[in-house]
Write a protein that holds these residues in place. Structure first.
Motif, PDB file in Angstrom:
ATOM      1  N   UNK A  40      10.481  17.775  12.721  1.00 16.86           N
ATOM      2  CA  UNK A  40       9.031  17.930  13.256  1.00 16.86           C
ATOM      3  C   UNK A  40       8.502  19.287  13.361  1.00 16.86           C
ATOM      4  N   UNK A  41       9.351  19.953  14.364  1.00 14.13           N
ATOM      5  CA  UNK A  41       8.776  21.524  14.340  1.00 14.13           C
ATOM      6  C   UNK A  41       8.710  22.269  13.173  1.00 14.13           C
ATOM      7  N   UNK A  42       9.645  22.391  12.441  1.00 13.61           N
ATOM      8  CA  UNK A  42      10.008  22.903  11.076  1.00 13.61           C
ATOM      9  C   UNK A  42       8.867  22.315  10.068  1.00 13.61           C
ATOM     10  N   UNK A  43       8.518  21.079   9.874  1.00 12.87           N
ATOM     11  CA  UNK A  43       7.411  20.535   9.213  1.00 12.87           C
ATOM     12  C   UNK A  43       6.027  21.041   9.499  1.00 12.87           C
ATOM     13  N   UNK A  44       5.935  21.100  11.110  1.00 16.29           N
ATOM     14  CA  UNK A  44       4.603  21.315  11.410  1.00 16.29           C
ATOM     15  C   UNK A  44       4.551  22.818  11.107  1.00 16.29           C
ATOM     16  N   UNK A  45       5.337  23.785  11.030  1.00 15.63           N
ATOM     17  CA  UNK A  45       5.280  25.120  10.883  1.00 15.63           C
ATOM     18  C   UNK A  45       4.905  25.332   9.437  1.00 15.63           C
ATOM     19  N   UNK A  46       5.795  24.462   8.536  1.00 14.14           N
ATOM     20  CA  UNK A  46       5.583  24.847   6.996  1.00 14.14           C
ATOM     21  C   UNK A  46       4.032  24.297   6.629  1.00 14.14           C
ATOM     22  N   UNK A  47       3.786  23.257   7.328  1.00 12.35           N
ATOM     23  CA  UNK A  47       2.258  22.493   6.859  1.00 12.35           C
ATOM     24  C   UNK A  47       1.223  23.610   7.378  1.00 12.35           C
ATOM     25  N   UNK A  48       1.278  24.176   8.846  1.00 13.45           N
ATOM     26  CA  UNK A  48       0.407  25.357   9.163  1.00 13.45           C
ATOM     27  C   UNK A  48       0.459  26.685   8.105  1.00 13.45           C
ATOM     28  N   UNK A  82       0.908  -1.132   0.094  1.00 14.61           N
ATOM     29  CA  UNK A  82       0.033   0.135   0.256  1.00 14.61           C
ATOM     30  C   UNK A  82       0.912   1.214   0.125  1.00 14.61           C
ATOM     31  N   UNK A  83       0.680   2.051  -0.913  1.00 11.18           N
ATOM     32  CA  UNK A  83       1.265   3.531  -0.757  1.00 11.18           C
ATOM     33  C   UNK A  83       0.788   4.237   0.079  1.00 11.18           C
ATOM     34  N   UNK A  84       1.247   5.080   0.881  1.00 14.13           N
ATOM     35  CA  UNK A  84       0.996   5.616   2.142  1.00 14.13           C
ATOM     36  C   UNK A  84       0.151   6.849   1.573  1.00 14.13           C
ATOM     37  N   UNK A  85       0.205   7.451   0.562  1.00 12.39           N
ATOM     38  CA  UNK A  85      -0.730   8.523   0.299  1.00 12.39           C
ATOM     39  C   UNK A  85      -1.826   8.063  -0.347  1.00 12.39           C
ATOM     40  N   UNK A  86      -1.933   6.729  -0.913  1.00  6.10           N
ATOM     41  CA  UNK A  86      -3.408   5.985  -1.198  1.00  6.10           C
ATOM     42  C   UNK A  86      -3.924   5.757  -0.162  1.00  6.10           C
ATOM     43  N   UNK A  87      -3.188   5.437   1.082  1.00  3.92           N
ATOM     44  CA  UNK A  87      -3.870   5.025   2.343  1.00  3.92           C
ATOM     45  C   UNK A  87      -4.515   6.168   2.913  1.00  3.92           C
ATOM     46  N   UNK A  88      -3.859   7.478   2.965  1.00  2.00           N
ATOM     47  CA  UNK A  88      -4.330   8.583   3.335  1.00  2.00           C
ATOM     48  C   UNK A  88      -5.537   8.963   2.665  1.00  2.00           C
ATOM     49  N   UNK A 131      -0.591  12.260  10.077  1.00  2.05           N
ATOM     50  CA  UNK A 131      -0.050  10.704   9.823  1.00  2.05           C
ATOM     51  C   UNK A 131       0.727  10.513   8.664  1.00  2.05           C
ATOM     52  N   UNK A 132       0.081  10.777   7.594  1.00  2.00           N
ATOM     53  CA  UNK A 132       1.007  10.752   6.099  1.00  2.00           C
ATOM     54  C   UNK A 132       2.410  11.329   6.382  1.00  2.00           C
ATOM     55  N   UNK A 133       2.191  12.716   6.875  1.00  2.00           N
ATOM     56  CA  UNK A 133       3.837  13.288   6.870  1.00  2.00           C
ATOM     57  C   UNK A 133       4.630  12.682   7.891  1.00  2.00           C
ATOM     58  N   UNK A 134       4.309  12.065   8.897  1.00  2.00           N
ATOM     59  CA  UNK A 134       5.159  11.381   9.696  1.00  2.00           C
ATOM     60  C   UNK A 134       5.596   9.966   9.109  1.00  2.00           C
ATOM     61  N   UNK A 135       4.646   9.188   8.458  1.00  2.00           N
ATOM     62  CA  UNK A 135       4.917   8.279   7.691  1.00  2.00           C
ATOM     63  C   UNK A 135       6.032   8.402   6.611  1.00  2.00           C
ATOM     64  N   UNK A 136       5.877   9.183   5.988  1.00  2.00           N
ATOM     65  CA  UNK A 136       6.928   9.748   4.738  1.00  2.00           C
ATOM     66  C   UNK A 136       8.417  10.163   5.505  1.00  2.00           C
ATOM     67  N   UNK A 156      14.204   9.193   8.324  1.00  2.00           N
ATOM     68  CA  UNK A 156      14.677   8.770   9.716  1.00  2.00           C
ATOM     69  C   UNK A 156      15.926   7.721   9.382  1.00  2.00           C
ATOM     70  N   UNK A 157      15.540   6.804   8.790  1.00  2.00           N
ATOM     71  CA  UNK A 157      16.702   5.380   8.520  1.00  2.00           C
ATOM     72  C   UNK A 157      17.843   6.017   7.828  1.00  2.00           C
ATOM     73  N   UNK A 158      17.540   6.971   6.939  1.00  2.00           N
ATOM     74  CA  UNK A 158      18.965   7.439   6.227  1.00  2.00           C
ATOM     75  C   UNK A 158      19.845   8.494   7.234  1.00  2.00           C
ATOM     76  N   UNK A 159      19.332   9.101   7.938  1.00  2.00           N
ATOM     77  CA  UNK A 159      19.882   9.953   9.227  1.00  2.00           C
ATOM     78  C   UNK A 159      20.697   9.070   9.909  1.00  2.00           C
ATOM     79  N   UNK A 160      20.057   7.823  10.413  1.00  2.00           N
ATOM     80  CA  UNK A 160      20.678   6.940  11.605  1.00  2.00           C
ATOM     81  C   UNK A 160      21.752   6.449  10.619  1.00  2.00           C
ATOM     82  N   UNK A 161      21.742   6.084   9.450  1.00  2.00           N
ATOM     83  CA  UNK A 161      22.879   5.520   8.528  1.00  2.00           C
ATOM     84  C   UNK A 161      24.140   6.446   8.494  1.00  2.00           C
TER      85      UNK A 161
END
Length: 264
Positions: free
Chosen positions: A205-213, A128-134, A151-156, A161-166
């Motif tokens: 997350x703070x920057x993304x929330x501000x941008x979405x608002x 399932x594509x996350x956008x289709x699920x949303x 939820x979609x933004x967090x899933x994306x 997140x994994x790339x940052x860890x690597x």
């Protein structure tokens, strides 16, 4: 190709509405949680295998995505066999650890149940594509747009997140940080990047929330959607198949006399 973005071949299940897939996973899971017996779980797992043939995942991706379920099932079964409630004849005993006919049957039921509940949920959502699920959650189930888009933004961000860890792991290794051996070294290699990743995630997350608002994602006005999500006949057939799997599994267990309602 990565574990988070599997190659999905064109298939019947992959093209269905994500809401139908989610409904099937919930129906089968809830029905199997009503009793703990190996027959209902075994029948459900056997019938689910027929649907999983059309899931659209390659064999490699199927085993990679479901590997945690295959590892958790035997561990749960062995733990239940060794430390579960004793009943019936004793088959093996060592100190306070004993294996009886009842605990063996219970362990088998738990192991099959983990597979029967975990496999369809992992596989159906993996296709399932996350956008289709949303789109489905907002247009079919009429969930609040703010909740769905958040939820979609967090899933994306999971892939990022994994790339940052690597990247953090490679950077620390290049600087020679946390290269010590033993348990202490392993703890330092985990705690350091984990704390740094927590700080990065909070800031992002703070920057993304501000941008979405700023773009009006938090508005209470009716929202339009770029792609139409339709719950059609094929989706209803899939949900019906999920109900049939649950009903057959319960019916066979009741007929065999192994069905035990957990709330009774």
């Amino acid at each position: 190709m990565s574990l988070l973005t599997p190659t999905i071949r064109p298939s019947v299940v992959a093209r269905l509405n994500p809401v139908a897939k989610l409904a099937v996973a919930l129906i089968v899971s809830c029905s199997l949680l009503l009793s703990i017996d190996w027959i209902s779980a075994g029948v459900a797992l056997l019938l689910e295998g027929v649907l999983l043939l059309w899931c659209g995942l390659s064999p490699r991706q199927f085993w990679l995505r479901t590997a945690p379920v295959w590892m958790a099932a035997p561990l749960a079964a062995i733990t239940t066999v060794m430390y579960g409630q004793d009943s019936g004849a004793t088959l093996w005993q060592l100190g306070f650890v004993s294996v009886t006919e009842g605990s063996l049957s219970l362990g088998l039921a738990i192991g099959l149940r983990v597979l029967a509940i975990g496999l369809p949920g992992v596989v159906l959502l993996a296709t399932t594509d996350p956008t289709d699920l949303a789109d489905g959650l907002a247009q079919v189930l009429r969930l609040p747009a703010r909740f769905v888009l958040g939820g979609l933004a967090g899933l994306r961000l999971v892939g990022m997140f994994i790339d940052d860890w690597h990247s953090l792991t490679l950077a620390r290794r290049a600087r020679g940080v946390g290269d010590g051996g033993g348990l202490g070294g392993a703890v330092r290699r985990f705690v350091g990047p984990a704390f740094a990743l927590l700080v990065i995630s909070v800031r992002r997350g703070s920057k993304l929330a501000t941008a979405m608002e700023a773009r009006g994602f938090g508005s209470d006005e009716p929202r339009t959607w770029a792609r139409l999500s339709v719950f059609g006949v094929r989706d209803a057939v899939l949900v019906g198949a999920g109900c049939a799997i649950a009903a057959i599994a319960i019916g066979v267990a009741v007929w065999a006399g192994t069905w035990t309602f957990v709330l009774a």
